[in-house]
Write a protein that holds these residues in place. Structure first.
Motif, short mmCIF file in Angstrom:
data_model
loop_
_atom_site.label_atom_id
_atom_site.label_comp_id
_atom_site.label_asym_id
_atom_site.label_seq_id
_atom_site.Cartn_x
_atom_site.Cartn_y
_atom_site.Cartn_z
N MET A 273 10.12 3.28 7.45
CA MET A 273 9.19 2.65 8.38
C MET A 273 7.77 2.77 7.84
SD MET A 273 10.85 4.22 11.89
CE MET A 273 9.56 3.63 12.97
N THR A 274 6.93 1.80 8.18
CA THR A 274 5.55 1.80 7.71
C THR A 274 4.66 2.64 8.61
OG1 THR A 274 3.63 0.43 7.16
CG2 THR A 274 5.01 -0.33 8.97
N LEU A 275 3.69 3.32 7.99
CA LEU A 275 2.72 4.10 8.75
C LEU A 275 1.70 3.21 9.45
CD1 LEU A 275 1.92 7.01 6.26
CD2 LEU A 275 3.12 7.20 8.44
N TYR A 276 1.53 1.99 8.96
CA TYR A 276 0.49 1.10 9.51
C TYR A 276 1.12 -0.20 10.03
CZ TYR A 276 -3.04 4.13 7.41
OH TYR A 276 -3.84 5.19 7.08
N GLY B 244 0.80 -1.22 0.00
CA GLY B 244 0.00 0.00 0.00
C GLY B 244 0.84 1.27 0.00
N HIS B 245 2.12 1.15 -0.35
CA HIS B 245 3.03 2.30 -0.39
C HIS B 245 3.04 3.04 0.95
CE1 HIS B 245 1.82 2.15 -4.85
NE2 HIS B 245 2.95 1.49 -4.70
N SER B 246 2.90 2.29 2.03
CA SER B 246 2.76 2.92 3.35
C SER B 246 4.09 3.16 4.05
CB SER B 246 1.87 2.06 4.25
OG SER B 246 2.48 0.80 4.51
N ARG B 247 5.20 2.76 3.43
CA ARG B 247 6.51 2.97 4.07
C ARG B 247 7.10 4.31 3.61
NH1 ARG B 247 10.51 -1.79 3.48
NH2 ARG B 247 11.34 -0.90 5.40
N LEU B 248 7.40 5.14 4.58
CA LEU B 248 7.97 6.46 4.31
C LEU B 248 9.44 6.49 4.71
CD1 LEU B 248 5.18 8.86 5.69
CD2 LEU B 248 5.38 7.86 3.40
#
Length: 580
Positions: free
Chosen positions: A566-569, A209-213
């Motif tokens: 790191m992932t947001l979720y 989900g492209h959740s890693r920033l």
């Protein structure tokens, strides 16, 4: 006559009782005052009890010096907001058009949101924050079917109205989608400017989900996260210094201030990306000053790193309260109780000459920063702790239970003969020893023979005590080596940064972390003498750069200590539960 005598007796008895009560109150007040004075005297004596006899403090003295204690103030504030949102959710009538939308629900995470909504049929929710590109569109699916939904939203853009989509999927597969507007304020100017130089999202390690920033962890200021296009998608208004870690329960561990106006970062906080506070331990110790050891001053206790141990205690790099030495001690902290259960003083492990004859650096306060511990990594399989000390240009491992040395990765010069059998012997021709390194971490803990480990670190290439060569201070680099612990050998396997030259040389700070897909994210935190930080994701096999951002125009001292992916979720559901 008898009546008058009885009255006189009762009156005298009452006066006696009143006098006794007054006396007890006076004694109580005096006792409390005396206790307070004894406490202060005892504390002062503990602070100074052994300074005149030894440079190594006792374990009890270190515990008293640090004064760790659990704080419930921010947890209570979090619970109050959570109860409010839970009540708001219960009052809603079913219908996706009846939702309540909150931006920055816990007041310290402006690019987070909360959507409260009820549905008549039970449904599973997928949240989508549309990005400027497909690779920057962040999606997250929440497990489970329910009728009341508290949907946490992360990854909003700053300074715009975000049109967040919630897709409700019923058990029979029927889907409906509703869009909600979440408007955010512009990001603070203090964050600085981020300029995207390179981005190949398909080759980046962006996660589901492209959740890693890419998180730029501040040295002392604002920590934030960037997407694949270099846009800010998360930041905290709570100032953070050095420590920004994910715990095993998926929460975040950060080092922040006890209050916004505090001069030091002395609050260790368990939080999350929404800003909820689950637990906090404050350190309120006053340390002797070098100029006048009879005077005490507020000091930064935790400085560079914190990690979680398998028993869920925290291992922290600390100043121990010495009037002479700094940044050479670790403590194991029971985070639930705020109790210090173990102290590791590196002066008890490394040679006396290392701290008694150190002249590599100086500090304004005159204290001796002979080791300057900046990172550590716990090897669960071997019960070993790997430690990095900038000012000794040294990485070494100890058995955590016994604190006995296992091996040392450093140039041999200025190391006593009695310690040289711990040195790793290079198998690589013209091996370049690390200098002033940061961010040690194992990226592989097993091998065909069970004795080899792959170690990654950021080589600042700054020889402070040992290892000076013609290449010194000409570049800095992300580095991996293979260590054979049985035969005590080291082999260089990869390095990136040397070709970038002096432009990316960083005298202090920096990081190098494997992030997946065979890539490493390198944080050149102090480039151009601290005027610029650069974040580069590179493939270790091809050396192809797949992501590159320059960070400039930030406040002096707020250079990026580390760059982390790191992932947001990290956890599935947002729960409106109170925290005990």
């Amino acid at each position: 006559m008898n009546y008058l005598r009885e009255c006189s007796f009762i009156l005298k008895q009452r006066k006696w009782r009143i006098g006794l009560a007054v006396l007890l109150i006076i004694l109580l007040i005096g006792g409390l005052g005396a206790y307070h004075e004894r406490h202060n005297i005892r504390r002062l004596m503990l602070v100074h009890q052994r300074y005149q006899r030894t440079d190594i403090l006792s374990t009890n003295q270190i515990k008293v010096n640090l004064r760790a204690g659990v704080s419930t103030k921010h947890t209570a504030n979090t619970n109050q907001l959570t109860k409010q949102y839970r009540a708001d959710l219960q009052r809603l009538t079913p219908g996706t058009d009846q939702a309540k939308v909150v931006v920055n629900p816990y007041h310290t995470s402006p690019l987070s949101g909360l959507i409260l909504v009820k549905t008549k049929p039970a449904a599973r929710v997928t949240v989508t924050v549309p990005g400027d590109t497909a690779a920057t569109t962040i999606t997250h699916q929440i497990k489970g079917y329910r009728r009341t939904h508290s949907v946490g939203v992360l990854g909003l853009y700053a300074g715009r109205t975000n049109h967040v989509r919630l897709t409700f999927t019923q058990k029979d597969g029927h889907r409906t989608t509703s869009t909600y507007k979440l408007t955010t304020a512009p990001a603070p100017r203090a964050i600085g400017h981020n300029r995207l130089k390179t981005s190949h999202p398909q080759q980046m390690a962006l996660g589901q989900g492209h959740s890693r920033l890419t998180f730029a962890v501040s040295s002392q200021g604002l920590t934030y996260g960037l997407d694949a296009q270099g846009q800010i998608r998360w930041y905290s208004t709570a100032k953070i210094s050095h420590v920004f870690k994910r715990l095993s329960n998926h929460h975040l561990l950060v080092l922040t201030k006890i209050s916004p106006k505090s001069p030091k970062y002395n609050a260790l906080r368990e939080t999350d990306y929404y800003g909820r506070v689950y637990r906090q331990v404050n350190f309120s110790g006053l340390f002797p000053t070098r100029q006048d050891p009879h005077k005490l001053a507020t000091n930064t206790v935790i400085h560079h790193d914190a990690i979680e141990l398998p028993n869920h205690h925290l291992l922290l790099t600390v100043d121990d309260g010495s009037k002479k030495f700094v940044e050479d001690t670790m403590i194991e902290l029971n985070f639930r109780t705020g109790k210090i259960v173990k102290v590791i003083d590196l002066k008890r492990i490394l040679p006396k000459s290392a701290y008694q004859n150190y002249h590599g650096t100086t500090r304004p306060d005159g204290k001796i920063d002979w080791f300057h511990q900046n990172s550590m990594y716990y090897d669960t399989k071997r019960d070993e702790l790997i430690i990095s000390g900038r000012n000794q240009d040294m990485i070494f491992a100890i058995n955590y239970r016994t604190t006995k040395l296992k091996w040392i990765l450093a140039a041999p010069e200025r190391l006593p003969q009695s310690y040289r059998h711990f040195l790793l012997k290079p198998t690589t021709k013209h091996y370049h020893y690390n200098g002033g390194q940061h961010a040690v971490k194992l990226i592989q803990t097993t091998s065909h023979n069970g004795h080899q480990v792959a170690l990654e670190f950021y080589d600042n290439n700054v020889p402070v005590t040992r290892g000076k060569t013609r290449q010194s201070k000409q570049w800095s680099a992300g580095t991996t080596v293979t260590i054979d612990q049985l035969n005590r050998t080291v082999t260089k396997t990869w390095r990136f940064g040397q070709s970038l030259g002096k432009r990316n040389f960083t005298n202090i700070v920096g990081s190098s972390y494997a992030v997946g897909k065979g890539n490493t994210l390198i944080g050149f935190g102090y480039a151009d003498a601290g005027k610029r930080s650069e974040f580069i994701e590179v493939n270790r096999k091809s050396n192809r750069v797949v992501f590159d951002v320059d960070h400039t125009k930030f406040a002096h001292g707020d250079w990026s200590y580390r760059a982390q992916r790191m992932t947001l979720y990290p956890q599935n559901n947002f729960q409106l539960t109170t925290i005990k």
